[in-house]
Design a protein around this motif. Structure first.
Motif, PDB file in Angstrom:
ATOM      1  N   PRO B  27       0.853  -1.189   0.000  1.00  0.00           N
ATOM      2  CA  PRO B  27       0.000   0.000   0.000  1.00  0.00           C
ATOM      3  C   PRO B  27       0.896   1.249   0.000  1.00  0.00           C
ATOM      4  O   PRO B  27       2.083   1.149   0.301  1.00  0.00           O
ATOM      5  CB  PRO B  27      -0.778  -0.132   1.308  1.00  0.00           C
ATOM      6  N   PRO B  28       0.337   2.434  -0.344  1.00  0.00           N
ATOM      7  CA  PRO B  28       1.157   3.653  -0.402  1.00  0.00           C
ATOM      8  C   PRO B  28       2.002   3.874   0.861  1.00  0.00           C
ATOM      9  O   PRO B  28       3.174   4.241   0.769  1.00  0.00           O
ATOM     10  CB  PRO B  28       0.123   4.766  -0.565  1.00  0.00           C
ATOM     11  N   ALA B  29       1.406   3.621   2.037  1.00  0.00           N
ATOM     12  CA  ALA B  29       2.149   3.829   3.282  1.00  0.00           C
ATOM     13  C   ALA B  29       3.363   2.897   3.345  1.00  0.00           C
ATOM     14  O   ALA B  29       4.415   3.259   3.875  1.00  0.00           O
ATOM     15  CB  ALA B  29       1.242   3.605   4.490  1.00  0.00           C
ATOM     16  N   ILE B  31       5.030   1.780   0.703  1.00  0.00           N
ATOM     17  CA  ILE B  31       6.021   2.298  -0.249  1.00  0.00           C
ATOM     18  C   ILE B  31       6.802   3.449   0.392  1.00  0.00           C
ATOM     19  O   ILE B  31       8.025   3.517   0.314  1.00  0.00           O
ATOM     20  CB  ILE B  31       5.317   2.758  -1.551  1.00  0.00           C
ATOM     21  N   VAL B  32       6.044   4.373   1.056  1.00  0.00           N
ATOM     22  CA  VAL B  32       6.698   5.489   1.745  1.00  0.00           C
ATOM     23  C   VAL B  32       7.679   4.946   2.782  1.00  0.00           C
ATOM     24  O   VAL B  32       8.808   5.428   2.908  1.00  0.00           O
ATOM     25  CB  VAL B  32       5.645   6.404   2.426  1.00  0.00           C
ATOM     26  N   SER B  33       7.257   3.903   3.500  1.00  0.00           N
ATOM     27  CA  SER B  33       8.088   3.347   4.564  1.00  0.00           C
ATOM     28  C   SER B  33       9.392   2.752   4.034  1.00  0.00           C
ATOM     29  O   SER B  33      10.479   3.068   4.537  1.00  0.00           O
ATOM     30  CB  SER B  33       7.290   2.281   5.312  1.00  0.00           C
ATOM     31  N   ILE B  34       9.309   1.901   3.006  1.00  0.00           N
ATOM     32  CA  ILE B  34      10.534   1.265   2.514  1.00  0.00           C
ATOM     33  C   ILE B  34      11.437   2.299   1.828  1.00  0.00           C
ATOM     34  O   ILE B  34      12.657   2.240   1.942  1.00  0.00           O
ATOM     35  CB  ILE B  34      10.228   0.042   1.596  1.00  0.00           C
ATOM     36  N   GLY B 106      -3.803  12.194  11.867  1.00  0.00           N
ATOM     37  CA  GLY B 106      -4.029  11.437  10.638  1.00  0.00           C
ATOM     38  C   GLY B 106      -3.705   9.964  10.718  1.00  0.00           C
ATOM     39  O   GLY B 106      -3.146   9.401   9.772  1.00  0.00           O
ATOM     40  N   ILE B 107      -4.023   9.332  11.842  1.00  0.00           N
ATOM     41  CA  ILE B 107      -3.714   7.903  11.946  1.00  0.00           C
ATOM     42  C   ILE B 107      -4.844   7.021  11.419  1.00  0.00           C
ATOM     43  O   ILE B 107      -4.703   5.816  11.341  1.00  0.00           O
ATOM     44  CB  ILE B 107      -3.379   7.466  13.398  1.00  0.00           C
ATOM     45  N   GLN B 108      -5.989   7.644  11.056  1.00  0.00           N
ATOM     46  CA  GLN B 108      -7.071   6.841  10.509  1.00  0.00           C
ATOM     47  C   GLN B 108      -6.647   6.291   9.153  1.00  0.00           C
ATOM     48  O   GLN B 108      -5.815   6.867   8.471  1.00  0.00           O
ATOM     49  CB  GLN B 108      -8.354   7.689  10.349  1.00  0.00           C
ATOM     50  N   LYS B 109      -7.259   5.159   8.767  1.00  0.00           N
ATOM     51  CA  LYS B 109      -6.849   4.449   7.570  1.00  0.00           C
ATOM     52  C   LYS B 109      -6.844   5.360   6.328  1.00  0.00           C
ATOM     53  O   LYS B 109      -5.851   5.444   5.612  1.00  0.00           O
ATOM     54  CB  LYS B 109      -7.791   3.255   7.342  1.00  0.00           C
ATOM     55  N   GLU B 110      -7.972   6.047   6.111  1.00  0.00           N
ATOM     56  CA  GLU B 110      -8.079   6.881   4.912  1.00  0.00           C
ATOM     57  C   GLU B 110      -7.087   8.047   4.933  1.00  0.00           C
ATOM     58  O   GLU B 110      -6.425   8.331   3.954  1.00  0.00           O
ATOM     59  CB  GLU B 110      -9.516   7.409   4.770  1.00  0.00           C
ATOM     60  N   ALA B 111      -7.017   8.716   6.119  1.00  0.00           N
ATOM     61  CA  ALA B 111      -6.140   9.884   6.244  1.00  0.00           C
ATOM     62  C   ALA B 111      -4.680   9.485   6.037  1.00  0.00           C
ATOM     63  O   ALA B 111      -3.922  10.197   5.368  1.00  0.00           O
ATOM     64  CB  ALA B 111      -6.328  10.536   7.610  1.00  0.00           C
ATOM     65  N   SER B 112      -4.285   8.342   6.581  1.00  0.00           N
ATOM     66  CA  SER B 112      -2.879   7.952   6.475  1.00  0.00           C
ATOM     67  C   SER B 112      -2.547   7.520   5.040  1.00  0.00           C
ATOM     68  O   SER B 112      -1.439   7.708   4.557  1.00  0.00           O
ATOM     69  CB  SER B 112      -2.544   6.844   7.472  1.00  0.00           C
ATOM     70  N   ARG B 113      -3.559   6.967   4.356  1.00  0.00           N
ATOM     71  CA  ARG B 113      -3.357   6.615   2.959  1.00  0.00           C
ATOM     72  C   ARG B 113      -3.175   7.883   2.118  1.00  0.00           C
ATOM     73  O   ARG B 113      -2.273   7.981   1.288  1.00  0.00           O
ATOM     74  CB  ARG B 113      -4.567   5.809   2.462  1.00  0.00           C
TER      75      ARG B 113
END
Lengths: 116, 138
Positions: B27-29, B31-34, B106-113
């Motif tokens: 997921p985008p998060a 990708i950002v993490s790696i 912004g820890i909610q699923k949609e917000a963090s995405r």
């Protein structure tokens, strides 16, 4: 009645977690400071650029950023080693090499700033 | 039974092997993490030594400043600067996102995405601007 506590870990987790974030904020602040200073420098030549680093406040700010940087890099790189390098011997070797490199970089930064 | 065997087996990821990395849809998060980790490693391996080298040559003397100019205007120098600019921008922008997440912003699923996609988009735009600046578009 006895209470049995199982104590695990070396207890550097929270300290390093916090240090990584505090140093990150210092580095962000330095980035904005440097960007701001460059924005207010009319023309970037050797004179204006080295003049910026000749001031005491810029030297102090830069050295603070360097200390934050090597601390930040240490926590991050060590995390990478802990995740991917499973051999204790190799991990220790890499960690020692990293510490030496980072301390070397910090000393190099001091020498560079000493010259202007 | 034959039908079952003929059915295309869905990939299962329990312990991801290196060879499966490219087939693993993050997921985008993720990708950002790696990329945060890869950019951090790049900044440590190349960013710090190259940055100190540029600082040293650019402020030590008029003559070393000429060396600095020559390095940052050469094509290999520009390419290295571009890669490091991407690494720095991604690491810094994703870092701000992580600081906000730590503050429970912004820890909610949609917000963090959304914020993960925003990090990737902002980094891409700023890196493109750096590329245009480096290679003389403006």
């Amino acid at each position: 009645m006895t209470t049995r506590r199982i104590v695990v870990g070396a207890h550097y987790g929270l300290r390093d977690w916090l240090a990584q974030r505090i140093t990150a904020v210092v580095l962000l602040a330095y980035t904005l400071l440097l960007a701001g200073a460059m924005l207010f420098t009319p023309e970037l030549t050797y004179g204006t650029w080295s003049g910026l680093f000749a001031t005491a406040w810029m030297k102090v700010a830069t050295l603070m950023a360097v200390i934050a940087l090597i601390w930040h890099a240490w926590v991050g790189v060590r995390d990478i080693y802990m995740d991917y390098v499973q051999s204790t011997g190799l991990r220790l070797t890499l960690q020692v090499a990293t510490v030496l490199a980072l301390v070397g970089y910090a000393l190099w930064a001091v020498i560079i700033l000493w010259r202007v | 039974m034959a039908d079952l065997a003929a059915q295309k087996a869905r990939p299962q990821y329990r312990n991801i092997h290196v060879t499966q990395l490219l087939g693993y849809r993050l997921p985008p998060a993720g990708i950002v993490s790696i990329l945060h980790r890869i950019s951090g490693a790049l900044l440590f391996l190349a960013g710090i030594p190259f940055g100190l080298y540029l600082l040293s040559t650019s402020i030590s003397s008029e003559i070393s400043f000429q060396t600095y100019r020559a390095v940052v205007t050469s094509v290999p120098g520009k390419l290295l600067l571009l890669v490091l600019a991407w690494a720095f921008l991604h690491h810094a922008i994703a870092g701000v996102r992580y600081l906000l997440l730590d503050r429970h912003v912004g820890i909610q699923k949609e917000a963090s995405r959304t914020s993960a996609v925003a990090v990737l988009a902002l980094t891409a735009v700023l890196t493109l601007l750096v590329a245009l600046k480096l290679f003389g578009a403006f």
